[in-house]
Design a protein around this motif. Structure first.
Motif, short mmCIF file in Angstrom:
data_model
loop_
_atom_site.label_atom_id
_atom_site.label_comp_id
_atom_site.label_asym_id
_atom_site.label_seq_id
_atom_site.Cartn_x
_atom_site.Cartn_y
_atom_site.Cartn_z
N THR A 1 0.80 -1.22 0.00
CA THR A 1 0.00 0.00 0.00
C THR A 1 0.83 1.27 0.00
OG1 THR A 1 -0.15 -0.05 2.42
CG2 THR A 1 -1.94 -1.08 1.20
N LYS A 2 2.11 1.21 0.36
CA LYS A 2 2.87 2.44 0.56
C LYS A 2 4.07 2.64 -0.36
CE LYS A 2 3.20 3.56 5.12
NZ LYS A 2 3.46 3.31 6.58
N GLY B 1 20.02 12.88 1.89
CA GLY B 1 18.91 13.42 2.66
C GLY B 1 17.79 12.44 2.94
N TYR B 2 17.83 11.25 2.33
CA TYR B 2 16.74 10.30 2.54
C TYR B 2 16.97 9.47 3.80
CZ TYR B 2 14.86 11.54 -1.96
OH TYR B 2 14.31 12.24 -2.99
N ASP B 3 15.84 9.03 4.40
CA ASP B 3 15.90 8.25 5.64
C ASP B 3 15.43 6.81 5.39
OD1 ASP B 3 13.08 8.36 5.57
OD2 ASP B 3 13.04 10.17 6.79
N SER C 1 12.38 5.54 5.67
CA SER C 1 10.92 5.41 5.58
C SER C 1 10.46 4.93 4.21
CB SER C 1 10.29 6.77 5.85
OG SER C 1 10.55 7.64 4.77
N PHE D 1 8.69 6.73 2.37
CA PHE D 1 8.85 7.86 1.44
C PHE D 1 10.14 7.71 0.65
CE2 PHE D 1 6.17 9.74 4.86
CZ PHE D 1 5.03 9.90 4.10
N ALA E 1 9.43 4.80 -1.92
CA ALA E 1 8.58 5.28 -3.01
C ALA E 1 9.36 6.16 -3.98
CB ALA E 1 7.38 6.04 -2.44
N SER E 2 10.31 6.92 -3.43
CA SER E 2 11.06 7.86 -4.28
C SER E 2 11.94 7.15 -5.29
CB SER E 2 11.93 8.77 -3.39
OG SER E 2 11.12 9.57 -2.54
#
Lengths: 275, 275
Positions: A61-62, A250-252, A254, A256, A259-260
């Motif tokens: 879903t994410k 800069g990404y962690d 998660s 997000f 998805a990126s």
């Protein structure tokens, strides 16, 4: 096998199914996305192995993966991360027991009756979905996140010939030297016998992967110390393994982050699966 | 205003913020995606109003919207769907009380103290984010899902000049003639005074929208009877409203449906916002 839900999604179908697992001695649930092309015949398969605390549902879903899998005509399999149920042992910690199967087969009580995630994901579930759905099991790739990245990398290297490509998002790279690994291996196995074949860095030193490898990890990953990316990077470079490790600024840790970059990963697998 | 989280996402930032709301007399939480372009100056804004039972989080994590908003350089705002908290009235039903604000201002006890979602989304939150973030409030669009589609359509028509474009996924189109509408309007308002300006079909008959409109609803939507799409379709055609209603074959009411068409919606808004 029971159908829990089927939703139209990017011209294909996102299904959720439950079945009795012999390996885990409990009911197991998984998600399967079939692109439109599956109506005409078998399609390639990309496995997505999830991380600690996740069920089959989180990535489904994410991660935003279906958009790109639909574009490429590739099926996606989302297994659960452990056995589940009231009679399945658990632990109060988020990183042991249910939701933390670590893609290994436990030998120590109380875990050994149900926690057989290696056998489940490597043997039982592939056999089941190969029979039930139009999947081309000669064209498989595998990816995963965190603990699932560990699962993807170790399966790809320990099962030569099974997967044409492997990728991972923020994988646990060296579990035998991390608190994400030593704790669980000690609980599930008791001693250090057999840890090596379930450590991506050690497998890379030993044999590597016969195909391309793509790893993305964020520079701001809050679990950087537990992932041990530097150990795998060193081992890949030393072996001259085909592949790349990208540190994404800069990404962690998660979804997000996942998805990126999921578009890149699915395009990467598609290139190998359609080669 | 308090920052609850900020995650790097598609080159921009997905944030979650909490603030004291005067309108709702409680703390409110919202999500805001800022694309990379926001570092250089104000960017256009697309509102995503969510449906029954949702918080700010559902669309933010499951719609896959950031990928396309990042492509277009557009910010996304994800408000909550109601006031929240232990001292905020609620109801056992999923479709009344917390999670079911319906984008209206309640006048009846016990709802009238906190349930002012019209004022919150139409006035308070825009004022807050316009001050706190680099947003071009002269370029706004609005979309939403189900109850949030109702919110998007009614705000777009009742606030002429505010939004350049409006779209919706499976919106509640005619709440004054639906159990998704009559029940809540009766509870929050008591009698039928003022229902008209909060019914998209009635607003379409009355005035329409000065701009383009895009509506997607699945042919297999399990709530088709509650949505009343046929009433709005009739009213749009009768008015010769610029826009389109698309019935998407096989899709249902889920986020898999939203994710499948969100690229179209964001491209649609971008065309209006950059015109």
């Amino acid at each position: 096998m029971e159908t829990l839900s089927e939703n139209r999604c990017f011209g294909g179908t996102q299904g959720v199914y439950r079945h009795r697992s012999d390996a885990c001695a409990c009911d197991m649930t998984f998600g399967l996305f079939l692109p439109a092309e599956a109506a005409d015949g078998p399609v390639p398969v990309l496995w997505f192995l999830s991380g600690l605390t996740c069920t089959h549902e989180n990535a489904m879903t994410k991660a935003g993966a279906q958009a790109w899998a639909a574009d490429q005509g590739i099926a996606l399999v989302f297994p659960d991360t452990s056995p589940r149920g009231d009679d399945v042992p658990d632990d109060e910690a988020y990183d042991l027991g249910q939701g933390a199967g670590f893609y290994i087969d436990a030998t120590q009580a109380p875990w050994d009756e149900h926690f057989k995630m290696w056998t489940y994901v490597a043997d039982e579930l592939p056999g089941l979905i190969a029979q039930a759905f139009p999947l081309d099991m000669d064209r498989q790739g595998v990816t995963g996140h965190s603990m699932g990245g560990h699962g993807a990398l170790t399966m790809a290297m320990a099962l030569p010939g099974r997967f044409r490509s492997v990728s991972a998002f923020a994988p646990i790279c060296h579990p035998t030297a991390s608190d994400w690994g030593r704790k669980q291996f000690a609980a599930y196995w008791g001693d250090e016998t057999g840890w090596g074949p379930h450590d991506a860095t050690l497998l890379m030193q030993e044999s590597g992967f016969d195909g391309p490898m793509l790893i993305d990890t964020g520079t701001d990953d809050q679990f950087a110390d537990l992932l041990g990316t530097e150990h795998l990077a060193q081992a890949m470079a030393a072996r001259r393994q085909e592949g790349q490790i990208r540190l994404q600024k800069g990404y962690d840790h998660s979804y997000f982050f996942i998805a990126s970059f999921i578009e890149d990963h699915i395009a990467f697998h598609a290139e190998a699966l359609y080669a």
